[in-house]
Design a protein around this motif. Structure first.
Motif, PDB file in Angstrom:
ATOM      1  N   GLY A  82       3.947   0.067  -3.305  1.00 44.90           N
ATOM      2  CA  GLY A  82       3.698  -0.682  -4.527  1.00 44.90           C
ATOM      3  C   GLY A  82       2.604  -0.092  -5.392  1.00 44.90           C
ATOM      4  O   GLY A  82       2.619  -0.230  -6.612  1.00 44.90           O
ATOM      5  N   LEU A  83       1.645   0.579  -4.753  1.00 45.59           N
ATOM      6  CA  LEU A  83       0.465   1.019  -5.494  1.00 45.59           C
ATOM      7  C   LEU A  83       0.191   2.490  -5.239  1.00 45.59           C
ATOM      8  O   LEU A  83       0.616   3.040  -4.238  1.00 45.59           O
ATOM      9  CB  LEU A  83      -0.765   0.223  -5.029  1.00 45.59           C
ATOM     10  CG  LEU A  83      -0.805  -1.262  -5.348  1.00 45.59           C
ATOM     11  CD1 LEU A  83      -1.869  -1.943  -4.515  1.00 45.59           C
ATOM     12  CD2 LEU A  83      -1.079  -1.483  -6.819  1.00 45.59           C
ATOM     13  N   ILE A  84      -0.521   3.104  -6.173  1.00 41.62           N
ATOM     14  CA  ILE A  84      -1.108   4.399  -5.896  1.00 41.62           C
ATOM     15  C   ILE A  84      -2.555   4.063  -5.539  1.00 41.62           C
ATOM     16  O   ILE A  84      -3.387   3.850  -6.421  1.00 41.62           O
ATOM     17  CB  ILE A  84      -1.050   5.333  -7.133  1.00 41.62           C
ATOM     18  CG1 ILE A  84       0.311   5.258  -7.818  1.00 41.62           C
ATOM     19  CG2 ILE A  84      -1.435   6.754  -6.746  1.00 41.62           C
ATOM     20  CD1 ILE A  84       1.466   5.813  -7.051  1.00 41.62           C
ATOM     21  N   LYS A 101       0.820  -1.209   0.000  1.00 42.40           N
ATOM     22  CA  LYS A 101       0.000   0.000   0.000  1.00 42.40           C
ATOM     23  C   LYS A 101       0.853   1.258   0.000  1.00 42.40           C
ATOM     24  O   LYS A 101       0.519   2.246  -0.620  1.00 42.40           O
ATOM     25  CB  LYS A 101      -0.923  -0.005   1.213  1.00 42.40           C
ATOM     26  CG  LYS A 101      -1.915  -1.127   1.086  1.00 42.40           C
ATOM     27  CD  LYS A 101      -2.888  -1.175   2.229  1.00 42.40           C
ATOM     28  CE  LYS A 101      -3.900  -2.277   1.934  1.00 42.40           C
ATOM     29  NZ  LYS A 101      -4.900  -2.427   2.948  1.00 42.40           N
ATOM     30  N   GLY A 104      -0.794  11.099  -5.248  1.00 41.60           N
ATOM     31  CA  GLY A 104      -1.448   9.956  -4.614  1.00 41.60           C
ATOM     32  C   GLY A 104      -0.499   9.205  -3.698  1.00 41.60           C
ATOM     33  O   GLY A 104      -0.870   8.756  -2.624  1.00 41.60           O
ATOM     34  N   ASN A 105       0.748   9.037  -4.136  1.00 43.91           N
ATOM     35  CA  ASN A 105       1.728   8.284  -3.353  1.00 43.91           C
ATOM     36  C   ASN A 105       3.103   8.517  -3.969  1.00 43.91           C
ATOM     37  O   ASN A 105       3.488   7.846  -4.921  1.00 43.91           O
ATOM     38  CB  ASN A 105       1.365   6.798  -3.366  1.00 43.91           C
ATOM     39  CG  ASN A 105       2.375   5.942  -2.620  1.00 43.91           C
ATOM     40  OD1 ASN A 105       3.422   6.427  -2.191  1.00 43.91           O
ATOM     41  ND2 ASN A 105       2.068   4.676  -2.467  1.00 43.91           N
TER      42      ASN A 105
END
Lengths: 504, 331
Positions: A343-345, A340, B210-211
């Motif tokens: 690895g992912l947006i 989380k 977002g990240n």
């Protein structure tokens, strides 16, 4: 007085479109460790959220020490003596151990708003003493290890005079050594008559610490049994609802050319002088205790961290990898342990996550070709059997196993030929694990090289052709599939050197 | 077939996300119209007054597009208000000291101002990406320095007089009807939407917000993308400054004082999350409309400016609370 400290009877919870809990039963005796197991989505979290007061139930009865209670809020649950220790701690990093334990309930001097520090420190020491934890209560918690922070959480739970403590995957971030300490602590709590609900995906832990076990599946209550009456296969069968023939469906392929070789790889403070190679068609395990430097080696090969010295060779040629972009261009992909966070947006869709690392291949003129992007994503959803209502689903809403598959799809789309899996099945339920292993087989069959970091020894033994063991930043040894055993790996991982001969 | 279904799906998506906001604009208009009729003043909902609303929001609009990109990466840009003055002063200075032909000097002035804006944005970008200065601090510093620089360059008072042709961008109406500034703003919105939705750059912007670590490990060029975003935002702020300076017919170092807050308000009312990653250009456009219809409407029905500020604050809060509520419902 009731025999049970907690009884949950006929608990029903509906979410729009799903029956999340279908008449679930659960009870807990004082001084017992009751393990709650089930695949992701089985309803364990929902049941515990109801117990914690974070969600109301639709119908059912909850009794605490024989008295029916209605839990109104998390705060109320805490006052009733129900404490939760989540995977993510609720600690305030810059406050001290004692301040965290008594946060919001600080002892005062008389009727003044001033904090009675000496009493607060004394009480905190007394509580930690009860569970035999020797921490300086004045230390800010951000200076503590994860395991020590967990101890503080448990101390905080005790300060509420909790009758029962729920531990949600408490072992996920602990080293083996720390886990042993946690188990000691749990035994101490058990001896003091506190009931413990222990949630874990690792069945070894259930056998080590559990007294009874309750299995849930698809929101249904499957059954409760004393742990000593069950073996591993029986539990897995109850969890997945069918016989799981082979937990590790390993296929061995003839290895081909050398895909990656590292020589003398060093990053001071993380790892020193690490040399190994992985050939195409091979799955090589990289194991060791937490903190041995495995993830750091992987990140260095992927260009996420700098190296101080050493050389990386891809397909026999020396390469310089300065950034993840460089690594991706060279056909290297990293499936991080923290799906989380890294690895992912999470807020983006399955489509956007799948194509993120290789968007340039979809650009026509200046624009992303939406049609090609859709086709690509649909192809991977089919190939990897990703369960999602649509390609426009936000990945946050997918299960752990399917999230991992989306990450894998991302790296397959970049045409990675060296895939580094860091704890590929952590937090993923048994059924989905097997699917991930099968996909690894498929990749090896078509000639990809795989480096797999794993803390779960059965997994490393089950899936790897060779196993590299690290100890304190150095490679302690290498074991072939045929000669590898848990004992030998632990021998190397704890720094006792290469076991002599076969008779270890 | 798939193209039209996709278009329909994205329209549905848009309505689901922004239906409430669009409804808010409609309700706003209706309320002002009713009050205007009661008071017996001219009808609020006439074509000319709507064009006026767009005209008055042209400057905020141009800035809001750049700000949306910055906020989407998880950043903020407080220097845009000062850049309005900075851009206007530089271009006015060039034109004031230039000679004939006037048109050439106006183009040169605008070009120099935009380049100066790009340099300011580039500096912010470098501070944020390579020196790890939080965007709030970096742009706060620039906000102060650029304001001061504008006063120094202008000698403390507005630069005037300027040739009549200078007012083309701010006052000219094509065919006597459509203001040039509105056309500029609408083009910026369209280009911004295309950039965000259809290009790799736009995808990277949203991924970073977002990240950021996840994006970096997926090979997204973080530094380059953020740098470009700050450059773009600053250049658009200067463009807004050019429109304002042209409207005023002078280069005023006081121009745009406090405007960064109004621009951020429009972006946030339009549903863009201040923590990054979530938001659209269409949303910003509707947010802009809500804020400008409110301002114009209150003017129309004779609410004085102090009351306007109070009501604007309430509307911003209401919009954000509504968004929270929607997120809560979904999550």
């Amino acid at each position: 007085m009731s025999e049970f400290v907690l009884e949950m009877c006929d608990v029903i919870k509906r979410f729009p479109g799903v029956l999340a809990l279908d008449c679930v039963q659960f009870n807990l005796r004082p001084g017992e460790v009751h393990c709650l197991v089930g695949e992701n989505g089985a309803g364990k979290s929902t049941l515990m959220k109801i117990l914690a007061g974070a969600q109301p139930m639709d119908s059912g009865v909850i009794r605490l020490s024989g008295q029916e209670i209605h839990i109104r809020s998390p705060h109320h649950a805490q006052q009733l003596g129900i404490s939760m220790i989540y995977q993510e701690f609720n600690l305030s990093p810059f406050l001290s151990v004692a301040e965290n334990i008594f946060l919001g309930r600080e002892p005062r001097i008389g009727g003044t708003p001033l904090i009675n520090w000496s009493r607060m420190y004394g009480d905190a020491r007394e509580i930690l003493g009860r569970i035999r934890v020797g921490l300086d209560v004045r230390t800010p918690v951000n200076e503590l290890s994860v395991a020590q922070q967990q101890m503080v959480e448990i101390g905080k739970a005790l300060s509420f005079n909790s009758k029962l403590i729920v531990m949600d995957e408490p072992s996920a971030t602990l080293t083996d050594h720390e886990l042993a300490a946690l188990f000691d602590l749990i035994r101490t709590l058990r001896g003091q008559g506190i009931g413990i609900i222990y949630i874990s995906h690792r069945l070894e832990e259930v056998f080590e610490i559990g007294d009874r076990l309750t299995v849930m599946r698809d929101g249904q209550y499957v059954g409760t049994h004393p742990v000593v009456d069950l073996n591993r296969e029986e539990i897995v069968k109850m969890m997945v609802g069918r016989e799981l023939k082979d937990e590790f469906p390993k296929e061995v392929f003839e290895p081909g050319e050398e895909r990656v070789r590292v020589e003398g790889l060093t990053r001071h403070g993380a790892f020193e002088d690490v040399s190994f190679s992985v050939r195409t068609g091979e799955i090589v395990g990289l194991t060791g205790l937490v903190g041995a430097g495995r993830t750091e080696v992987a990140r260095a090969i992927f260009g996420a961290d700098r190296i101080d010295s050493g050389q990386i060779f891809l397909d026999g040629k020396p390469v310089t990898v300065r950034s993840p972009q460089d690594a991706i261009r060279q056909g290297v992909g990293l499936l991080t342990e923290d799906r989380k966070g890294q690895g992912l947006i999470l807020g983006m869709t399955v489509r956007e996550n799948t194509t993120l690392a290789n968007l340039s291949s979809l650009v026509k003129f200046m624009f992303v070709d939406r049609r090609a992007e859709r086709t690509t994503t649909e192809k991977f959803i089919g190939e990897l059997k990703i369960k999602t209502p649509s390609i426009e689903q936000v990945v946050q809403n997918l299960s752990g196993g399917n999230q991992q598959k989306v990450i894998l799809a991302k790296w397959l789309f970049t045409e990675s030929r060296l895939l580094i899996f860091d704890e590929p099945t952590r937090g993923i339920d048994v059924g989905a694990k097997v699917e991930i292993y099968k996909l690894m087989n498929d990749l090896a069959r078509r000639g990809d090289a795989i480096l797999m970091i794993s803390s779960e020894l059965p997994e490393a033994l089950g899936m790897c052709d060779r196993i590299l063991v690290m100890h304190e930043g150095r490679l302690a040894g290498e074991l072939q599939r045929e000669e590898a055993t848990q004992e030998r790996i632990m021998h190397l991982a704890t720094g006792q050197g290469m076991p002599a001969g076969a008779g270890v | 077939m798939s193209a039209s279904t996709e278009a329909r799906r994205s329209l549905q998506q848009f309505l689901r996300t922004y239906g409430v906001l669009i409804l808010a604009v409609v309700i706003e208009c209706a309320i002002f119209e009713i009050i205007a009729r009661r008071q017996g003043v001219r009808s609020f909902l006439s074509a000319s007054s709507l064009v006026n609303i767009l005209n008055q929001s042209a400057i905020y609009g141009v800035l809001a597009v750049g700000m949306t990109f910055v906020i989407l990466t998880g950043g903020i840009d407080l220097s845009v208000g000062s850049l309005i003055a900075f851009g206007g002063v530089i271009s006015a200075l060039v034109v004031h000291h230039g000679g004939e032909p006037v048109w050439m000097w106006i183009v040169i002035g605008g070009g120099v101002a935009l380049l100066a804006g790009a340099a300011a944005g580039g500096l912010t970008g470098l501070l944020v990406t390579h020196a790890s200065v939080p965007p709030f601090i970096a742009t706060l510093a620039l906000m102060s320095s650029l304001r001061g620089l504008s006063y120094i360059l202008a000698g403390g008072r507005p630069i005037a007089p300027l040739p009549d042709a200078y007012t083309f961008l701010g006052r000219h109406r094509i065919g006597g009807l459509v203001p040039v500034g509105v056309l500029v703003m609408l083009s910026v919105f369209v280009l911004g939407a295309v950039l965000l939705n259809a290009t790799r750059f736009g995808r990277h912007v949203r991924a970073i917000g977002g990240n950021e670590e996840g994006a970096r490990l997926s090979g997204v060029p973080i530094a380059r993308t953020k740098w470009a975003v700050y450059c773009m935002c600053s250049m658009l702020a200067v463009l807004g400054g050019l429109i304002l300076s042209s409207k005023l017919g002078s280069g005023d170092p006081k121009a745009g004082l406090g405007d960064e807050l109004g621009v951020i308000a429009a972006v946030v009312v339009g549903g863009t999350s201040l923590s990054g990653g979530r938001g659209t250009i269409g949303g910003t456009f509707v947010g802009l409309l809500i804020v400008s219809v409110l301002n114009s409407g209150l003017n129309w029905i004779g609410v004085e400016s102090f009351g306007q500020q109070v009501i604007l604050g309430v509307v911003i809060l209401g919009a954000v609370l509504l968004d929270r509520f929607k997120m809560h419902e979904r999550g």
